[in-house]
Design a protein around this motif. Structure first.
Motif, PDB file in Angstrom:
ATOM      1  N   ALA A  40     -14.826 -22.425  28.628  1.00  0.00           N
ATOM      2  CA  ALA A  40     -13.546 -22.127  29.260  1.00  0.00           C
ATOM      3  C   ALA A  40     -13.394 -20.618  29.371  1.00  0.00           C
ATOM      4  N   ALA A  41     -13.228 -20.150  30.583  1.00  0.00           N
ATOM      5  CA  ALA A  41     -13.146 -18.711  30.804  1.00  0.00           C
ATOM      6  C   ALA A  41     -11.789 -18.148  30.424  1.00  0.00           C
ATOM      7  N   GLY A  42     -10.787 -18.986  30.461  1.00  0.00           N
ATOM      8  CA  GLY A  42      -9.441 -18.510  30.188  1.00  0.00           C
ATOM      9  C   GLY A  42      -9.119 -18.523  28.710  1.00  0.00           C
ATOM     10  N   ARG A  43      -7.929 -18.119  28.403  1.00  0.00           N
ATOM     11  CA  ARG A  43      -7.468 -18.089  27.027  1.00  0.00           C
ATOM     12  C   ARG A  43      -6.891 -19.440  26.627  1.00  0.00           C
ATOM     13  N   GLY A  44      -6.814 -20.346  27.571  1.00  0.00           N
ATOM     14  CA  GLY A  44      -6.231 -21.650  27.264  1.00  0.00           C
ATOM     15  C   GLY A  44      -4.742 -21.519  27.048  1.00  0.00           C
ATOM     16  N   ASP A  45      -4.275 -22.041  25.928  1.00  0.00           N
ATOM     17  CA  ASP A  45      -2.845 -22.001  25.674  1.00  0.00           C
ATOM     18  C   ASP A  45      -2.455 -20.804  24.807  1.00  0.00           C
ATOM     19  N   ARG A  46      -3.313 -19.810  24.737  1.00  0.00           N
ATOM     20  CA  ARG A  46      -3.056 -18.665  23.889  1.00  0.00           C
ATOM     21  C   ARG A  46      -2.759 -17.442  24.739  1.00  0.00           C
ATOM     22  N   ALA A  47      -1.808 -16.696  24.286  1.00  0.00           N
ATOM     23  CA  ALA A  47      -1.486 -15.440  24.948  1.00  0.00           C
ATOM     24  C   ALA A  47      -2.378 -14.350  24.373  1.00  0.00           C
ATOM     25  N   GLU A  48      -2.503 -13.267  25.105  1.00  0.00           N
ATOM     26  CA  GLU A  48      -3.377 -12.178  24.695  1.00  0.00           C
ATOM     27  C   GLU A  48      -2.553 -11.052  24.075  1.00  0.00           C
ATOM     28  N   ILE A  49      -2.898 -10.676  22.849  1.00  0.00           N
ATOM     29  CA  ILE A  49      -2.261  -9.539  22.193  1.00  0.00           C
ATOM     30  C   ILE A  49      -3.141  -8.324  22.460  1.00  0.00           C
ATOM     31  N   PHE A  50      -2.526  -7.252  22.900  1.00  0.00           N
ATOM     32  CA  PHE A  50      -3.286  -6.054  23.243  1.00  0.00           C
ATOM     33  C   PHE A  50      -2.594  -4.824  22.683  1.00  0.00           C
ATOM     34  N   PHE A  51      -3.337  -3.715  22.631  1.00  0.00           N
ATOM     35  CA  PHE A  51      -2.772  -2.441  22.214  1.00  0.00           C
ATOM     36  C   PHE A  51      -2.162  -1.765  23.421  1.00  0.00           C
ATOM     37  N   ARG A  52      -0.939  -1.288  23.276  1.00  0.00           N
ATOM     38  CA  ARG A  52      -0.250  -0.595  24.354  1.00  0.00           C
ATOM     39  C   ARG A  52      -0.633   0.884  24.255  1.00  0.00           C
ATOM     40  N   ASP A  53      -1.715   1.268  24.939  1.00  0.00           N
ATOM     41  CA  ASP A  53      -2.273   2.608  24.800  1.00  0.00           C
ATOM     42  C   ASP A  53      -1.833   3.581  25.882  1.00  0.00           C
ATOM     43  N   GLY A  54      -0.851   3.272  26.648  1.00  0.00           N
ATOM     44  CA  GLY A  54      -0.435   4.154  27.731  1.00  0.00           C
ATOM     45  C   GLY A  54       0.382   5.355  27.263  1.00  0.00           C
ATOM     46  N   HIS A  55       0.665   5.436  25.972  1.00  0.00           N
ATOM     47  CA  HIS A  55       1.516   6.505  25.468  1.00  0.00           C
ATOM     48  C   HIS A  55       0.679   7.511  24.691  1.00  0.00           C
ATOM     49  N   MET A  56       1.132   8.732  24.714  1.00  0.00           N
ATOM     50  CA  MET A  56       0.447   9.791  23.987  1.00  0.00           C
ATOM     51  C   MET A  56       0.595   9.558  22.491  1.00  0.00           C
ATOM     52  N   ARG A 105       0.856  10.774  18.710  1.00  0.00           N
ATOM     53  CA  ARG A 105       1.365  11.965  18.037  1.00  0.00           C
ATOM     54  C   ARG A 105       0.234  12.610  17.237  1.00  0.00           C
ATOM     55  N   ASN A 106       0.544  13.667  16.559  1.00  0.00           N
ATOM     56  CA  ASN A 106      -0.473  14.353  15.753  1.00  0.00           C
ATOM     57  C   ASN A 106      -1.072  13.452  14.686  1.00  0.00           C
ATOM     58  N   ASP A 107      -0.302  12.487  14.189  1.00  0.00           N
ATOM     59  CA  ASP A 107      -0.817  11.581  13.157  1.00  0.00           C
ATOM     60  C   ASP A 107      -1.529  10.364  13.746  1.00  0.00           C
ATOM     61  N   GLY A 108      -1.709  10.310  15.073  1.00  0.00           N
ATOM     62  CA  GLY A 108      -2.430   9.216  15.720  1.00  0.00           C
ATOM     63  C   GLY A 108      -1.583   7.998  16.028  1.00  0.00           C
ATOM     64  N   ASN A 109      -0.305   8.023  15.703  1.00  0.00           N
ATOM     65  CA  ASN A 109       0.594   6.900  15.951  1.00  0.00           C
ATOM     66  C   ASN A 109       0.989   6.897  17.426  1.00  0.00           C
ATOM     67  N   THR A 110       0.952   5.717  18.064  1.00  0.00           N
ATOM     68  CA  THR A 110       1.283   5.623  19.492  1.00  0.00           C
ATOM     69  C   THR A 110       2.624   4.955  19.755  1.00  0.00           C
ATOM     70  N   VAL A 111       3.425   4.713  18.718  1.00  0.00           N
ATOM     71  CA  VAL A 111       4.709   4.034  18.895  1.00  0.00           C
ATOM     72  C   VAL A 111       5.726   5.013  19.474  1.00  0.00           C
ATOM     73  N   ASP A 112       6.319   4.646  20.603  1.00  0.00           N
ATOM     74  CA  ASP A 112       7.400   5.410  21.224  1.00  0.00           C
ATOM     75  C   ASP A 112       8.674   4.591  21.021  1.00  0.00           C
ATOM     76  N   LEU A 113       9.577   5.106  20.220  1.00  0.00           N
ATOM     77  CA  LEU A 113      10.775   4.361  19.848  1.00  0.00           C
ATOM     78  C   LEU A 113      11.628   3.995  21.063  1.00  0.00           C
ATOM     79  N   ASP A 114      11.698   4.876  22.052  1.00  0.00           N
ATOM     80  CA  ASP A 114      12.472   4.576  23.268  1.00  0.00           C
ATOM     81  C   ASP A 114      11.864   3.390  24.021  1.00  0.00           C
ATOM     82  N   VAL A 115      10.552   3.367  24.151  1.00  0.00           N
ATOM     83  CA  VAL A 115       9.874   2.272  24.849  1.00  0.00           C
ATOM     84  C   VAL A 115      10.069   0.970  24.080  1.00  0.00           C
ATOM     85  N   GLU A 116       9.926   1.023  22.772  1.00  0.00           N
ATOM     86  CA  GLU A 116      10.033  -0.196  21.962  1.00  0.00           C
ATOM     87  C   GLU A 116      11.439  -0.788  22.015  1.00  0.00           C
TER      88      GLU A 116
END
Length: 140
Positions: free
Chosen positions: A76-92, A94-105
């Motif tokens: 089966a090429a698809g994920r079936g009944d499962r959704a895909e969890i991914f990293f939201r890497d479109g944000h810069m 910070r200096n500590d490597g954290n990509t969480v943007d509180l406004d976006v979240e």
């Protein structure tokens, strides 16, 4: 007991929305964790496949050609009944490597909660319609 095919699809969407809310909450909770990468879930394609299955329509996936009857079936090429969890890497990061943007979240959380509440309201409305039909038929 399934009320209707739409009920099954709405229940699946509620599950995905609840999972997305948990992921967004985890992102917010880890806003100060070094090297934490914000995560999200992509479930629209899974819901579209579920809708096609419920409606009895054929999937839009490309079928593999069979050149020999002794070949194995394609996985089966698809994920079936499962959704895909991914990293939201479109944000810069910070200096500590954290990509969480509180406004976006917080924005994503508000949008997700609005969709969740709309699904709950739709399911309640559908249930009340069926209850009224059952009540009216009992009086006859």
């Amino acid at each position: 007991m399934e009320i209707s095919p739409a009920h099954e699809l709405m229940a699946r969407a509620l599950d995905y929305r609840a999972l997305r809310q948990d992921l967004i909450s985890a992102n917010i909770a880890n806003v100060d964790t070094p090297y934490y990468r914000s995560r999200d879930i992509s479930f629209e394609e899974s819901l579209a496949e579920e809708r096609a299955r419920i409606d009895g329509r054929e999937s839009k996936r490309l079928k593999l050609a069979v050149t020999d009857r002794d070949h194995f079936d394609a996985p089966a090429a698809g994920r079936g009944d499962r959704a895909e969890i991914f990293f939201r890497d479109g944000h810069m990061a910070r200096n500590d490597g954290n990509t969480v943007d509180l406004d976006v979240e917080t924005t994503e959380m508000a949008k997700n909660m609005t969709m969740y509440n709309a699904l709950v309201a739709a399911m309640k409305k559908q249930g009340s319609i069926f209850r009224s039909v059952i009540d009216a038929s009992a009086k006859v």
